[in-house]
Design a protein around this motif. Structure first.
Motif, PDB file in Angstrom:
ATOM      1  N   ARG A   1       0.797  -1.240   0.000  1.00 36.55           N
ATOM      2  CA  ARG A   1       0.000   0.000   0.000  1.00 36.55           C
ATOM      3  C   ARG A   1       0.825   1.284   0.000  1.00 36.55           C
ATOM      4  N   CYS A   2       2.064   1.214  -0.485  1.00 32.35           N
ATOM      5  CA  CYS A   2       2.870   2.445  -0.544  1.00 32.35           C
ATOM      6  C   CYS A   2       2.670   3.191  -1.858  1.00 32.35           C
ATOM      7  N   GLY A   3       1.954   2.591  -2.826  1.00 37.58           N
ATOM      8  CA  GLY A   3       1.655   3.303  -4.070  1.00 37.58           C
ATOM      9  C   GLY A   3       2.270   2.699  -5.321  1.00 37.58           C
ATOM     10  N   LYS A   4       2.566   1.405  -5.306  1.00 31.08           N
ATOM     11  CA  LYS A   4       3.183   0.755  -6.473  1.00 31.08           C
ATOM     12  C   LYS A   4       2.260   0.797  -7.698  1.00 31.08           C
ATOM     13  N   SER A   5       0.987   0.477  -7.495  1.00 24.13           N
ATOM     14  CA  SER A   5       0.043   0.441  -8.617  1.00 24.13           C
ATOM     15  C   SER A   5      -0.192   1.833  -9.196  1.00 24.13           C
TER      16      SER A   5
END
Length: 449
Positions: free
Chosen positions: A75-79
């Motif tokens: 949930r750190c923003g990879k997508s």
């Protein structure tokens, strides 16, 4: 597979034969999923996400053949970073998110059918964006084969199966890996639409606003959804998901309680020195080997990281205690259910995270008198900088202690680039022919890398 049921009264065993059923994902279902995901991707690209700093760095690698692997804590923003790559650099592409529950039965043999459907729906293309691909066992074999036919891949995955140490064997010589972290302070300011330029740090009102946001950043951390919704429960859920999905399920760990106890201790004691034996004594885990194994799992899942003692001797390095750091101050606060009163440790943790984000090689230094320097930055064989982090540098005894350690380390390691990161103090001093620079943490975080 044979299941055995024992009949107690007759003392007999009954064998039940279970035959695995190969479920094929139909072309029609694939068409439905890909069409929906394409529309969703187009919709998401119109949203005003914070542009990640890593985007500019990735631009240099778009035209090379190697697959791009994007990893990082859950949930750190990879997508979102993947969507930003699409929006800024690609018009024609195939995007598949394997986290879609309708693809739960997707198998390695379904990839060829998937490619055929992609061509049918969107025409021929050579660029794939594969999100959460770790859900498909054996995916790397298909990627490797397509790679040889000059296809370009961008791949993300949660750490349940797609871990950094495994990638070398999955795609040997065929990939470049990039790690992203929760928001940096610059990205945090962008989220709040704070328009930052170099002159702002010299304007009183702007400086006051920056420092206000910085205080919030220290407490809340940088996970995008938590910042957006202002709910600590989101971070607590992330912690549980990482433990359960990325570690317990993957490594088939039976004693979840002890693993969670160790993880909580590590996060709430960020910045402290420890040893495997000390951790064994502080937890109910009796085996040092289990402690070593569990810490390796936590680090591979990007929940924490360790910093070793500096020595040119690997033997000495391994014989000394190591420092442990949480991947995010907000996550550490959420797990401990309160904001740590030790602001100095929080400051040190933020510096450690930023050094990781900047891809620095760093250690800590300590001598036999227990005098310590927080960070030793090394490039190849040369020591480039020594950094002390000191929240209350105005205290006379504290300042004397920090400078004494810094000067001793500088003399021993032959380094004259000495920095003390502070809360407020900004200055330069010459002490014993050594220049020591003082910079507030908020300003250091906004400096160029």
């Amino acid at each position: 597979m044979n299941n055995i049921i024992k009949n107690c009264s007759l003392n007999r065993k009954i064998y039940i034969l279970t035959i695995p059923i190969n479920v094929m994902v139909s072309r029609e279902l694939l068409k439905e999923i890909l069409s929906e995901q394409q529309k969703r991707t187009e919709k998401l690209q119109k949203q005003n996400f914070v542009q990640r700093e890593k985007l500019g760095h990735l631009k240099k690698f778009l035209r090379i053949k190697q697959s791009i692997i994007i990893t990082g804590v859950r949930r750190c923003g990879k997508s979102v970073l993947m969507l930003q790559i699409i929006k800024n650099f690609y018009k024609n592409f195939y995007y598949i998110n394997f986290e879609d529950e309708r693809l739960a039965d997707f198998k390695l043999k379904d990839f060829n059918r998937l490619y055929e459907v992609c061509i049918e729906l969107f025409g021929k293309n050579k660029t794939f964006f594969l999100d959460e691909i770790q859900n498909v066992e054996g995916w790397e074999r298909w990627v490797r084969r397509m790679y040889e036919d000059d296809f370009k891949f961008f791949i993300t995955g949660s750490n349940a199966r797609l871990l950094s140490k495994e990638l070398a064997t999955l795609l040997t010589g065929r990939h470049l890996q990039f790690t992203i972290f929760p928001f940096s302070f610059k990205e945090f300011l962008k989220f709040y639409n704070f328009d930052l330029n170099k002159r702002d740090i010299y304007l009183t009102e702007k400086r006051a606003s920056i420092k206000k946001y910085f205080s919030k950043y220290i407490v809340d951390g940088g996970f995008p959804e938590c910042i957006k919704n202002h709910k600590i429960e989101i971070l607590q859920e992330y912690f549980s998901d990482i433990i359960q999905k990325d570690l317990v399920e993957r490594f088939k760990i039976e004693d979840t309680k002890k693993l969670k106890e160790l993880a909580r201790y590590v996060l709430t004691n960020s910045g402290k020195l420890t040893t495997y034996n000390r951790l064994r004594g502080l937890t109910e885990i009796k085996s040092v080997n289990t402690i070593i194994k569990y810490l390796s799992y936590l680090e591979d899942a990007y929940l924490m990281f360790s910093v070793p003692y500096f020595s040119y001797s690997l033997r000495k390095q391994m014989a000394n205690p190591f420092k442990i750091y949480s991947i995010d101050t907000g996550l550490a606060n959420a797990v401990s259910f309160k904001f740590s009163k030790d602001v100095g440790r929080a400051y040190e943790t933020v510096v450690a995270i930023e050094l990781k984000r900047r891809d620095k090689e760093f250690y800590y230094w300590k001598n036999t008198l227990h005098e310590e320097v927080d960070f030793v930055l090394k490039e190849k064989l040369k020591i480039k900088q020594l950094i002390q982090v000191c929240y209350d540098i105005e205290d006379y005894d504290t300042k004397k202690r920090e400078i004494k350690s810094l000067l001793k380390a500088g003399k021993e390691l032959k380094c004259r680039n000495l920095l003390i990161i502070t809360d407020e103090k900004e200055d330069e001093e010459i002490i014993k022919n050594n220049k020591i620079k003082y910079v507030p943490l908020w300003k250091w975080l906004l400096s160029e890398k």
